[in-house]
Design a protein around this motif. Sequence first.
Motif, mmCIF file in Angstrom:
data_model
loop_
_atom_site.group_PDB
_atom_site.id
_atom_site.type_symbol
_atom_site.label_atom_id
_atom_site.label_comp_id
_atom_site.label_asym_id
_atom_site.label_seq_id
_atom_site.Cartn_x
_atom_site.Cartn_y
_atom_site.Cartn_z
ATOM 1 N N VAL A 151 0.941 -1.255 -0.071
ATOM 2 C CA VAL A 151 -0.428 -0.107 0.072
ATOM 3 C C VAL A 151 0.581 1.473 0.005
ATOM 4 N N TRP A 152 2.347 1.071 0.640
ATOM 5 C CA TRP A 152 3.141 3.043 1.024
ATOM 6 C C TRP A 152 3.526 2.561 -0.732
ATOM 7 N N ASP A 153 4.162 1.495 -1.160
ATOM 8 C CA ASP A 153 4.672 1.754 -2.566
ATOM 9 C C ASP A 153 3.480 1.861 -3.362
ATOM 10 N N MET A 154 2.349 1.462 -3.509
ATOM 11 C CA MET A 154 1.044 2.089 -4.649
ATOM 12 C C MET A 154 0.944 3.360 -4.270
ATOM 13 N N TYR A 179 13.422 0.706 -6.093
ATOM 14 C CA TYR A 179 13.982 1.529 -4.835
ATOM 15 C C TYR A 179 13.858 2.679 -5.708
ATOM 16 N N GLY A 180 14.964 3.456 -6.634
ATOM 17 C CA GLY A 180 15.163 4.129 -7.410
ATOM 18 C C GLY A 180 13.593 4.982 -7.889
ATOM 19 N N PHE A 181 12.397 4.229 -7.520
ATOM 20 C CA PHE A 181 11.565 5.016 -8.442
ATOM 21 C C PHE A 181 10.943 6.167 -7.915
ATOM 22 N N GLN A 182 10.570 7.207 -8.690
ATOM 23 C CA GLN A 182 9.631 8.008 -8.248
ATOM 24 C C GLN A 182 7.830 7.914 -8.217
ATOM 25 N N GLY A 183 7.452 8.532 -7.155
ATOM 26 C CA GLY A 183 6.473 8.062 -7.160
ATOM 27 C C GLY A 183 5.733 6.790 -7.148
ATOM 28 N N HIS A 184 3.966 6.890 -6.743
ATOM 29 C CA HIS A 184 3.129 6.313 -6.756
ATOM 30 C C HIS A 184 2.037 5.249 -7.856
ATOM 31 N N PRO A 185 2.395 4.379 -8.648
ATOM 32 C CA PRO A 185 1.540 4.793 -9.376
ATOM 33 C C PRO A 185 -0.007 4.173 -9.526
#
Length: 198
Positions: free
Chosen positions: A116-119, A137-143
Motif C-alpha cells: 500500500v505504501w509503494d502503490m 528502489y529508485g522509482f519516483q512516485g506511487h503508481p
Amino acid sequence: MTQALQDLGDYLSSALAQDVLSWEVAKGELMITVRTPAITKVMAFLRDDSNCQFKQLMDICGVDYPGREQRFDVVYNLLSLKHNQRIRVKVNTDEETAVPSVVSLYSSAGWFEREVWDMFGVIFDGNPDLRRILTDYGFQGHPLRKDFPLTGYVEVRYDDDQKRVVYEPVKLTQDFRSFDFLSPWEGMLPGDEKAGKA
C-alpha cells in the motif's frame, strides 16, 4: 447469514462506540469504518473477542479518492474461521498522516502495508520495514494514485545487448490494440458449423 452480520455490526458499534464511525452490510459483507488512530485497538478487539475471532488478515489494500480532503481509504479484509465470517475494516487518511501499523497483531500485515505504501504512498507508523516492494528502489512516485502520470517517468530494465541495467523514458508505443481471439491451435468444435449459417 445477513442477520448474523447485522448482529455483529450492532455488537461492534456498541462495544467500540468511540471508535466505529459507521457500519453497513452490503452485498453479503459487513463493512465498518473506524477512526484512524484507533485501528490497532479495533483490530485487536476483532482478533481476540470471543464473538469475533477474526484471526486471519487476508489483505490490506488502498483506494484513492483525489477529490476528498482525506483522499485515501486503507481497507483491511479479515476472516474468522471459527464463525465463518468476513469483515472489511476501513480507515481514512491523507498524504501526510500516518496510519498505525498492525504488524504487531498480524505478522502478514508487513508485506501488505509495504505494498500500500509503494502503490499509494500511505505511511504506516510502526512498520519495521517500510520500503518499496513492487517497484524499483529508485522509482519516483506511487503508481496507483489517480494523479500518477502515464508518461514522463523512466523505466528500469536489463538490456541484453549492452549487458547492463538501463534507464529509459517510459514510452507508450501503441494507442490501441487489436485482439484476435481465434486461436490457430483450436479446430472447429461440434456445433460450430451451425454458427456460420445463421
